[in-house]
Design an enzyme around this catalytic site. Sequence first.
Site, PDB file in Angstrom:
ATOM      1  N   GLU A   1       0.832  -1.204   0.000  1.00  0.00           N
ATOM      2  CA  GLU A   1       0.000   0.000   0.000  1.00  0.00           C
ATOM      3  C   GLU A   1       0.861   1.246   0.000  1.00  0.00           C
ATOM      4  O   GLU A   1       1.844   1.340   0.739  1.00  0.00           O
ATOM      5  CB  GLU A   1      -0.881  -0.012   1.237  1.00  0.00           C
ATOM      6  CG  GLU A   1      -2.319   0.327   0.957  1.00  0.00           C
ATOM      7  CD  GLU A   1      -3.028  -0.744   0.140  1.00  0.00           C
ATOM      8  OE1 GLU A   1      -3.237  -0.503  -1.071  1.00  0.00           O
ATOM      9  OE2 GLU A   1      -3.377  -1.783   0.679  1.00  0.00           O
TER      10      GLU A   1
ATOM     11  N   GLY B   1     -15.890   4.564  -3.013  1.00  0.00           N
ATOM     12  CA  GLY B   1     -15.246   5.043  -1.796  1.00  0.00           C
ATOM     13  C   GLY B   1     -14.848   3.969  -0.806  1.00  0.00           C
ATOM     14  O   GLY B   1     -14.611   4.261   0.363  1.00  0.00           O
TER      15      GLY B   1
ATOM     16  N   ASP C   1      -3.896   0.405  -9.398  1.00  0.00           N
ATOM     17  CA  ASP C   1      -5.320   0.189  -9.574  1.00  0.00           C
ATOM     18  C   ASP C   1      -5.669  -0.105 -11.028  1.00  0.00           C
ATOM     19  O   ASP C   1      -6.438  -1.024 -11.325  1.00  0.00           O
ATOM     20  CB  ASP C   1      -6.101   1.410  -9.097  1.00  0.00           C
ATOM     21  CG  ASP C   1      -6.006   1.611  -7.598  1.00  0.00           C
ATOM     22  OD1 ASP C   1      -5.437   0.738  -6.909  1.00  0.00           O
ATOM     23  OD2 ASP C   1      -6.494   2.650  -7.112  1.00  0.00           O
TER      24      ASP C   1
END
Length: 370
Positions: free
Chosen positions: A31, A119, A169
């Site tokens: 991450e 979200g 992504d």
Amino acid sequence: MTVKGKGFEVVFGRPAKVLGEAPGRVNLIGEHTDYSGGYVLPTAIPQKTRVELAPRDDRLIQVATANVDGGAQLSFRAGEEARRGLWLDYVQGITAVLRSRGASIPGFDARIESTVPLGSGLSSSASLLVALARALRTMLGLSIDDVEIARIAHAAEHDFVGAPVGTMDQMAASLADESTALFIDTRTLAFERIPLPAEAELLVIDSGVAHQHASGDYKTRRAECERAAAALGVPQLRDVDATVEPRIASLPSPLDRRARHVVTENARVLAAVAALRAGDLGRLGELFDASHRSMRDDFEVSVPAVDDLVESARAQPDVFGARLTGGGFGGAIVALVKRGRAASVGRAVVEAYARTPNRRARVLVGGPVP
């Protein structure tokens, strides 16, 4: 006109000619490493975005969605793209980038429908961008491969929309599947598919706390990583090696913690790949736990609600490890669970979370990985 619950033909009065699809993703580990040129390890989730298209004879581009603003329909003209701060910017971004690369973009009608939660840190935006790019590739007969699709989608989100995201992504939406983890070197975009373990399954739970990448703390974290790299004299934090690493502690706060997260997270991705190959679920779970601690304490992108979800999952005896997944400041968690136990663990975690007022979580992925 609104389009919620209405098909393409009802909205536009004619059938769609082209369909493009792309999945959302859950990042297993790695991450906030992608915009520092590092390593990531995502996998696809069952939820997808579908984009239906039909060409027009003029330059008008009409886009309808069943997912935002009660089923909104917006439009712009090809060649007149301008950022509006709306969901339409993702569509404009793709057409603008394709035009900049020499494609002739006519008008078209498009209907978007997605089951990827907005979200939740599961790449709803990348899923949309890749699905649209795939549909336009088919409609226009473009000779571009899936890595190039990811590059186009990233340019649309980063350069046009203005979200300071890395490439993970879009690569995941374009190349990942549900049965393998996609090990990506985000500097070179080299990738490898690694089978997920047969003895475990993934559990993904949405915290109900939404986030946005185009503003706020996400931008701050990226800027802090860039400042840390400059202070260490390296192009990106990916380039920190044994000769530079001891200097991290001498950086001013919070740059020392930001750099430490990225450097240790890159190492955790490589260790996770090794654990996957060895089938070492205990080690993989330990890496999940360590990653969450680093994101919470060093990178400071978690929030109390997400921390509680992670701790609740880790307390379950069938869970190997759990962590925040995605950019943070809300979103979802991912847990590695003994095969056959994800559904029951998910129920227990969601029920425990709901005991705190105004908290509602939901299980998004909680069955055996195909």
